[in-house]
Design a protein around this motif. Structure first.
Motif, PDB file in Angstrom:
ATOM      1  N   ALA A  84      -6.023  11.514  -1.985  1.00  0.00           N
ATOM      2  CA  ALA A  84      -6.351  10.585  -0.899  1.00  0.00           C
ATOM      3  C   ALA A  84      -6.407   9.151  -1.407  1.00  0.00           C
ATOM      4  N   ALA A  85      -7.012   8.956  -2.583  1.00  0.00           N
ATOM      5  CA  ALA A  85      -7.118   7.604  -3.153  1.00  0.00           C
ATOM      6  C   ALA A  85      -5.749   7.065  -3.535  1.00  0.00           C
ATOM      7  N   ALA A  86      -4.879   7.929  -4.065  1.00  0.00           N
ATOM      8  CA  ALA A  86      -3.535   7.495  -4.464  1.00  0.00           C
ATOM      9  C   ALA A  86      -2.737   7.035  -3.249  1.00  0.00           C
ATOM     10  N   PHE A  87      -2.872   7.738  -2.130  1.00  0.00           N
ATOM     11  CA  PHE A  87      -2.162   7.318  -0.916  1.00  0.00           C
ATOM     12  C   PHE A  87      -2.749   6.022  -0.352  1.00  0.00           C
ATOM     13  N   ARG A  88      -4.065   5.858  -0.453  1.00  0.00           N
ATOM     14  CA  ARG A  88      -4.676   4.607   0.029  1.00  0.00           C
ATOM     15  C   ARG A  88      -4.119   3.407  -0.743  1.00  0.00           C
ATOM     16  N   LYS A  89      -3.916   3.569  -2.034  1.00  0.00           N
ATOM     17  CA  LYS A  89      -3.339   2.487  -2.842  1.00  0.00           C
ATOM     18  C   LYS A  89      -1.929   2.135  -2.375  1.00  0.00           C
ATOM     19  N   GLU A  90      -1.235   3.133  -1.809  1.00  0.00           N
ATOM     20  CA  GLU A  90       0.130   2.906  -1.313  1.00  0.00           C
ATOM     21  C   GLU A  90       0.138   2.428   0.135  1.00  0.00           C
ATOM     22  N   SER A  98       4.197   8.954  -5.117  1.00  0.00           N
ATOM     23  CA  SER A  98       5.109   7.812  -5.218  1.00  0.00           C
ATOM     24  C   SER A  98       6.396   8.063  -4.444  1.00  0.00           C
ATOM     25  N   SER A  99       6.951   9.269  -4.582  1.00  0.00           N
ATOM     26  CA  SER A  99       8.196   9.598  -3.883  1.00  0.00           C
ATOM     27  C   SER A  99       8.007   9.613  -2.371  1.00  0.00           C
ATOM     28  N   LEU A 100       6.908  10.193  -1.914  1.00  0.00           N
ATOM     29  CA  LEU A 100       6.639  10.226  -0.476  1.00  0.00           C
ATOM     30  C   LEU A 100       6.454   8.828   0.094  1.00  0.00           C
ATOM     31  N   SER A 101       5.743   7.977  -0.637  1.00  0.00           N
ATOM     32  CA  SER A 101       5.505   6.611  -0.171  1.00  0.00           C
ATOM     33  C   SER A 101       6.814   5.845  -0.035  1.00  0.00           C
ATOM     34  N   ALA A 118      11.132   3.640   3.296  1.00  0.00           N
ATOM     35  CA  ALA A 118      12.573   3.529   3.510  1.00  0.00           C
ATOM     36  C   ALA A 118      12.970   3.988   4.910  1.00  0.00           C
ATOM     37  N   ALA A 119      12.206   4.962   5.456  1.00  0.00           N
ATOM     38  CA  ALA A 119      12.514   5.461   6.801  1.00  0.00           C
ATOM     39  C   ALA A 119      12.243   4.413   7.873  1.00  0.00           C
ATOM     40  N   GLY A 120      11.395   3.439   7.556  1.00  0.00           N
ATOM     41  CA  GLY A 120      11.132   2.337   8.481  1.00  0.00           C
ATOM     42  C   GLY A 120      10.482   2.742   9.776  1.00  0.00           C
ATOM     43  N   THR A 121       9.640   3.793   9.749  1.00  0.00           N
ATOM     44  CA  THR A 121       9.004   4.270  10.978  1.00  0.00           C
ATOM     45  C   THR A 121       7.657   3.602  11.235  1.00  0.00           C
ATOM     46  N   GLY A 122       7.161   2.855  10.261  1.00  0.00           N
ATOM     47  CA  GLY A 122       5.848   2.246  10.407  1.00  0.00           C
ATOM     48  C   GLY A 122       4.719   3.242  10.301  1.00  0.00           C
ATOM     49  N   LYS A 123       5.012   4.428   9.779  1.00  0.00           N
ATOM     50  CA  LYS A 123       4.008   5.486   9.667  1.00  0.00           C
ATOM     51  C   LYS A 123       2.869   5.039   8.753  1.00  0.00           C
TER      52      LYS A 123
END
Length: 354
Positions: free
Chosen positions: A134-140, A168-171, A176-181
């Motif tokens: 969770a923390a790693a995704f918050r940083k991204e 990192s790969s998911l972020s 790159a998908a540009g969906t604003g997710k």
């Protein structure tokens, strides 16, 4: 000072290695850094660097990785023991292994390293892993749902190195998908896997579940061509799947239905951990059902014993022999259901496929 790094937590181990390399280079800017891999390199190659001072630098940092893959014939342990006896001041040796116990390390190496040089890197506890993700995704710049966290834990080797790579790969993928997710869900990770995942232990088991020997051999060939260590890791996943199959077949023999089996089947994790895991994911039920049709409980138990027997041979095989050993394993499981019957290894040799 020399070091022995043990344990399954590759992420923290890699961070320690990077910090130590920076420290050595700060003290010895002209230091030579040499990296070897047990299973690919030989004791002779390692000894040539360890046994004599460099003509061009004042210090040598020698890193021997995947020490668990050494064999009695490659001379790696002997080269290290000779170096440790010599006590050279212009070199530092770091041995890296995924072993969880010092008992599997030769005593002369343990004595030469000393207690202060042995460092154990254990996996995080389950709750800490979830917090880390969770923390790693918050940083991204993303939040993540709890079921997505569980999907990542199930999809990686459960150490911070693998988890960091996937985060990192998911972020990068979502940007790159540009969906604003802004929030990552389990469905997002499954879609990412569908679009980007290559062959792995799970696709290999799927082919074995069908008893499609040719397809299984081709998957192993693909794994070997991309990463020999990944091919060995895939066998670990296959072993865990057969343990899950054993649990499922035991329940079926006792009269349990598939819904109960899917919720309660237990197996040892394929990752370096000391706990068992439970349940069959919904999307994996068709594959496991097919495996339950292809193999009996007795077949499965025989295959598990066979995989246990072959574990050391697989890890000790040289890079030249590994394709032959793995082709024999795949053939014995798929075509012979774990029965060792004098197979001609040249017939299913992965190196001759395609």
């Amino acid at each position: 000072m020399d070091y022995l790094l043990l344990g399954p937590e590759e992420g923290e181990k890699n961070e320690w290695l990077a910090d130590e390399k920076k420290r050595v280079l700060a003290q010895h800017p002209d230091a030579e850094v040499h990296q070897f891999y047990a299973g690919d390199d030989t004791g002779e190659a390692i000894s040539s660097v360890l046994s004599q001072s460099s003509l061009f630098s004042s210090f040598r940092l020698v890193i021997v990785k995947q020490f668990e893959n050494r064999s009695g014939k490659d001379g790696i342990a002997k080269a290290i023991e000779d170096y440790l006896k010599a006590k050279q001041d212009d070199a530092e040796l770091i041995i890296v292994s995924s072993e969880r116990s010092q008992m599997k390390i030769p005593k002369p190496i343990l004595d030469g390293i000393g207690k202060d040089g042995v460092k154990m890197f254990w996996e995080m506890f389950e709750n800490k892993k979830r917090e880390w993700i969770a923390a790693a995704f918050r940083k991204e710049g993303f939040s993540i749902t709890q079921d997505a966290v569980e999907e990542i834990l199930f999809s990686t080797e459960n150490n911070t190195h693998e988890m960091k790579n996937l985060v990192s790969s998911l972020s990068l993928y979502f940007r790159a998908a540009g969906t604003g997710k802004q929030q990552v869900t389990a469905e997002d990770i499954e879609q990412y896997a569908i679009k980007t995942r290559g062959e792995d232990g799970y696709t290999l088991f799927s082919a074995l579940a069908e008893r499609d020997t040719e397809h299984a051999l081709l998957i192993m060939k693909t794994l070997l061509e991309s990463d020999s260590y990944g091919a060995i890791r895939a066998i670990g996943v296959v072993t865990s799947r057969f343990r899950l199959l054993e649990s499922a077949l035991s329940m079926k023999r006792k009269g349990s239905g598939m819904d109960y089996i899917a919720a309660n089947a237990e197996y040892l994790s394929p990752y370096p951990s000391s706990f068992s895991e439970k349940g069959i994911r919904k999307k994996d039920i068709p594959i496991m059902s097919k495996a339950m049709q292809s193999y009996s409980l007795e077949d499965t138990q025989r295959i598990i014993l066979y995989l246990g027997k072959m574990d050391n041979e697989i890890k000790a095989a040289s890079s030249e022999l590994l394709p032959i050993v793995l082709s024999s394993v795949i053939y014995t499981i798929s075509a012979e259901k774990g029965r060792e019957s004098g197979i001609d290894l040249s017939l299913p040799d992965i190196g001759k496929m395609l």
